[in-house]
Design a protein around this motif. Sequence first.
Motif, PDB file in Angstrom:
ATOM      1  N   THR A   1       0.845  -1.195   0.000  1.00 12.12           N
ATOM      2  CA  THR A   1       0.000   0.000   0.000  1.00 12.12           C
ATOM      3  C   THR A   1       0.882   1.248   0.000  1.00 12.12           C
ATOM      4  O   THR A   1       1.871   1.319   0.726  1.00 12.12           O
ATOM      5  CB  THR A   1      -0.918   0.004   1.236  1.00 12.12           C
ATOM      6  N   LYS A   2       0.523   2.216  -0.820  1.00  9.96           N
ATOM      7  CA  LYS A   2       1.320   3.426  -0.956  1.00  9.96           C
ATOM      8  C   LYS A   2       1.442   4.161   0.383  1.00  9.96           C
ATOM      9  O   LYS A   2       0.462   4.245   1.140  1.00  9.96           O
ATOM     10  CB  LYS A   2       0.697   4.361  -1.996  1.00  9.96           C
ATOM     11  N   SER A   3       2.623   4.710   0.647  1.00 10.38           N
ATOM     12  CA  SER A   3       2.859   5.392   1.918  1.00 10.38           C
ATOM     13  C   SER A   3       1.964   6.614   2.069  1.00 10.38           C
ATOM     14  O   SER A   3       1.467   6.906   3.171  1.00 10.38           O
ATOM     15  CB  SER A   3       4.332   5.793   2.043  1.00 10.38           C
ATOM     16  N   TRP A   4       1.715   7.331   0.978  1.00  5.56           N
ATOM     17  CA  TRP A   4       0.832   8.490   1.060  1.00  5.56           C
ATOM     18  C   TRP A   4      -0.597   8.079   1.403  1.00  5.56           C
ATOM     19  O   TRP A   4      -1.331   8.822   2.066  1.00  5.56           O
ATOM     20  CB  TRP A   4       0.854   9.309  -0.229  1.00  5.56           C
ATOM     21  N   ASP A   5      -0.987   6.876   0.967  1.00  6.31           N
ATOM     22  CA  ASP A   5      -2.335   6.419   1.280  1.00  6.31           C
ATOM     23  C   ASP A   5      -2.463   6.040   2.749  1.00  6.31           C
ATOM     24  O   ASP A   5      -3.510   6.255   3.362  1.00  6.31           O
ATOM     25  CB  ASP A   5      -2.712   5.233   0.388  1.00  6.31           C
ATOM     26  N   LYS A   6      -1.411   5.481   3.307  1.00  7.31           N
ATOM     27  CA  LYS A   6      -1.433   5.178   4.748  1.00  7.31           C
ATOM     28  C   LYS A   6      -1.620   6.461   5.553  1.00  7.31           C
ATOM     29  O   LYS A   6      -2.343   6.472   6.553  1.00  7.31           O
ATOM     30  CB  LYS A   6      -0.148   4.467   5.153  1.00  7.31           C
ATOM     31  N   LEU A   7      -0.972   7.552   5.110  1.00  5.63           N
ATOM     32  CA  LEU A   7      -1.141   8.837   5.783  1.00  5.63           C
ATOM     33  C   LEU A   7      -2.576   9.331   5.653  1.00  5.63           C
ATOM     34  O   LEU A   7      -3.185   9.774   6.639  1.00  5.63           O
ATOM     35  CB  LEU A   7      -0.171   9.862   5.194  1.00  5.63           C
ATOM     36  N   LEU A   8      -3.142   9.242   4.446  1.00  4.43           N
ATOM     37  CA  LEU A   8      -4.521   9.682   4.252  1.00  4.43           C
ATOM     38  C   LEU A   8      -5.495   8.849   5.076  1.00  4.43           C
ATOM     39  O   LEU A   8      -6.451   9.383   5.655  1.00  4.43           O
ATOM     40  CB  LEU A   8      -4.898   9.605   2.772  1.00  4.43           C
ATOM     41  N   LEU A   9      -5.261   7.539   5.155  1.00  5.28           N
ATOM     42  CA  LEU A   9      -6.134   6.683   5.959  1.00  5.28           C
ATOM     43  C   LEU A   9      -6.038   7.036   7.432  1.00  5.28           C
ATOM     44  O   LEU A   9      -7.040   6.983   8.164  1.00  5.28           O
ATOM     45  CB  LEU A   9      -5.765   5.211   5.735  1.00  5.28           C
ATOM     46  N   ALA A  10      -4.829   7.416   7.886  1.00  2.57           N
ATOM     47  CA  ALA A  10      -4.659   7.823   9.284  1.00  2.57           C
ATOM     48  C   ALA A  10      -5.406   9.116   9.583  1.00  2.57           C
ATOM     49  O   ALA A  10      -5.868   9.325  10.712  1.00  2.57           O
ATOM     50  CB  ALA A  10      -3.168   7.993   9.595  1.00  2.57           C
ATOM     51  N   LEU A  11      -5.535   9.978   8.589  1.00  2.00           N
ATOM     52  CA  LEU A  11      -6.312  11.212   8.760  1.00  2.00           C
ATOM     53  C   LEU A  11      -7.806  10.946   8.618  1.00  2.00           C
ATOM     54  O   LEU A  11      -8.633  11.574   9.292  1.00  2.00           O
ATOM     55  CB  LEU A  11      -5.879  12.247   7.722  1.00  2.00           C
TER      56      LEU A  11
ATOM     57  N   PRO B   1     -10.043   9.195  12.069  1.00  2.00           N
ATOM     58  CA  PRO B   1     -10.665  10.023  13.109  1.00  2.00           C
ATOM     59  C   PRO B   1     -11.761  10.938  12.571  1.00  2.00           C
ATOM     60  O   PRO B   1     -12.715  11.251  13.296  1.00  2.00           O
ATOM     61  CB  PRO B   1      -9.489  10.831  13.678  1.00  2.00           C
ATOM     62  N   ALA B   2     -11.630  11.368  11.310  1.00  2.00           N
ATOM     63  CA  ALA B   2     -12.680  12.213  10.737  1.00  2.00           C
ATOM     64  C   ALA B   2     -13.982  11.437  10.600  1.00  2.00           C
ATOM     65  O   ALA B   2     -15.070  11.957  10.898  1.00  2.00           O
ATOM     66  CB  ALA B   2     -12.227  12.747   9.371  1.00  2.00           C
ATOM     67  N   LEU B   3     -13.880  10.175  10.169  1.00  2.25           N
ATOM     68  CA  LEU B   3     -15.078   9.336  10.073  1.00  2.25           C
ATOM     69  C   LEU B   3     -15.685   9.077  11.447  1.00  2.25           C
ATOM     70  O   LEU B   3     -16.912   9.146  11.627  1.00  2.25           O
ATOM     71  CB  LEU B   3     -14.727   8.007   9.401  1.00  2.25           C
ATOM     72  N   LEU B   4     -14.840   8.769  12.411  1.00  2.00           N
ATOM     73  CA  LEU B   4     -15.322   8.504  13.767  1.00  2.00           C
ATOM     74  C   LEU B   4     -16.017   9.716  14.360  1.00  2.00           C
ATOM     75  O   LEU B   4     -16.981   9.587  15.127  1.00  2.00           O
ATOM     76  CB  LEU B   4     -14.154   8.074  14.650  1.00  2.00           C
ATOM     77  N   ALA B   5     -15.549  10.898  13.986  1.00  2.00           N
ATOM     78  CA  ALA B   5     -16.112  12.121  14.558  1.00  2.00           C
ATOM     79  C   ALA B   5     -17.551  12.365  14.130  1.00  2.00           C
ATOM     80  O   ALA B   5     -18.293  13.075  14.830  1.00  2.00           O
ATOM     81  CB  ALA B   5     -15.249  13.317  14.168  1.00  2.00           C
ATOM     82  N   ILE B   6     -17.968  11.795  13.005  1.00  2.00           N
ATOM     83  CA  ILE B   6     -19.335  12.064  12.526  1.00  2.00           C
ATOM     84  C   ILE B   6     -20.382  11.584  13.537  1.00  2.00           C
ATOM     85  O   ILE B   6     -21.215  12.384  13.992  1.00  2.00           O
ATOM     86  CB  ILE B   6     -19.570  11.438  11.135  1.00  2.00           C
ATOM     87  N   PRO B   7     -20.408  10.288  13.924  1.00  2.00           N
ATOM     88  CA  PRO B   7     -21.401   9.875  14.923  1.00  2.00           C
ATOM     89  C   PRO B   7     -21.147  10.473  16.298  1.00  2.00           C
ATOM     90  O   PRO B   7     -22.105  10.711  17.056  1.00  2.00           O
ATOM     91  CB  PRO B   7     -21.271   8.348  14.939  1.00  2.00           C
ATOM     92  N   VAL B   8     -19.888  10.723  16.650  1.00  2.00           N
ATOM     93  CA  VAL B   8     -19.589  11.312  17.962  1.00  2.00           C
ATOM     94  C   VAL B   8     -20.166  12.723  18.055  1.00  2.00           C
ATOM     95  O   VAL B   8     -20.847  13.070  19.033  1.00  2.00           O
ATOM     96  CB  VAL B   8     -18.064  11.326  18.210  1.00  2.00           C
ATOM     97  N   VAL B   9     -19.909  13.542  17.045  1.00  2.00           N
ATOM     98  CA  VAL B   9     -20.443  14.906  17.043  1.00  2.00           C
ATOM     99  C   VAL B   9     -21.966  14.891  16.992  1.00  2.00           C
ATOM    100  O   VAL B   9     -22.633  15.680  17.686  1.00  2.00           O
ATOM    101  CB  VAL B   9     -19.863  15.709  15.862  1.00  2.00           C
ATOM    102  N   ALA B  10     -22.533  13.982  16.213  1.00  2.00           N
ATOM    103  CA  ALA B  10     -23.999  13.885  16.143  1.00  2.00           C
ATOM    104  C   ALA B  10     -24.586  13.510  17.499  1.00  2.00           C
ATOM    105  O   ALA B  10     -25.625  14.040  17.901  1.00  2.00           O
ATOM    106  CB  ALA B  10     -24.403  12.866  15.087  1.00  2.00           C
ATOM    107  N   GLY B  11     -23.927  12.583  18.210  1.00  2.00           N
ATOM    108  CA  GLY B  11     -24.409  12.216  19.535  1.00  2.00           C
ATOM    109  C   GLY B  11     -24.355  13.376  20.506  1.00  2.00           C
ATOM    110  O   GLY B  11     -25.290  13.588  21.301  1.00  2.00           O
ATOM    111  N   LEU B  12     -23.268  14.134  20.459  1.00  2.00           N
ATOM    112  CA  LEU B  12     -23.162  15.314  21.319  1.00  2.00           C
ATOM    113  C   LEU B  12     -24.205  16.362  20.950  1.00  2.00           C
ATOM    114  O   LEU B  12     -24.779  17.019  21.840  1.00  2.00           O
ATOM    115  CB  LEU B  12     -21.761  15.917  21.189  1.00  2.00           C
TER     116      LEU B  12
END
Length: 227
Positions: free
Chosen positions: A72-82, A85-96
């Motif tokens: 897997t491309k190194s730049w893609d690993k960086l994008l996946l790491a970013l 948390p952005a995906l996780l934040a969607i339900p978390v922010v909605a719950g708050l």
Amino acid sequence: MPADVRRHSLIGLVAVPPLLALVLFLPAGHLSWTRGWLFLVIFSFAMASAAAALWQINPEIFAARRRIQPGTKSWDKLLLALLAPALLAIPVVAGLDDGRFHWSAMTTPVVALGYLLWLAGFAGTTWAQAVNRHFEPGVRIQTDRDHQVIDSGPYALVRHPGYSAAGLLLVGIALSLGSWWALLPALVSALILVIRTRWEDETLQAELPGYRDYAQRVRSRLVPGVW
């Protein structure tokens, strides 16, 4: 499908709903959040239905998507790491927001529109996985799996239909959970996917035989006639 892959897939189907419940209801602070329960039930049903369809149409996808593969491309690993948390934040922010503090004032028709968007996006990503045996979680040239250009189904319309559908899915999730604020991480996630689309497309044109010709036939990356 190998037994270990089937077992891993079944574990995922069982584990995802309770994990999703945690990221929805812990921020909400209570279990009486109606929109949270409605979303959880419909999401679980959609996920099970998609898994059942893919088991019949393209069972190889479960092994391909179970982890980030070597190469897997190194730049893609960086994008996946970013992206994670952005995906996780969607339900978390909605719950708050809608579940606890009620920062947003969203009408039922807008919430219904959210369900239409994310269900359409979910169906679109499932369709893309159904016709593309190379639909892995990471970007790489899959020389170990006889990587070939896929130009059927949604790939006859745009070059990256999984990302097109994901954009609808992300926005739809925020709206279906009744949160204008959850649109912020949803849009951040969508922006990361746009960047990923561009870099992945450049990689495929440079390294995958036949892809440059395919790109000449199917001109649009994400939105037909636009980009």
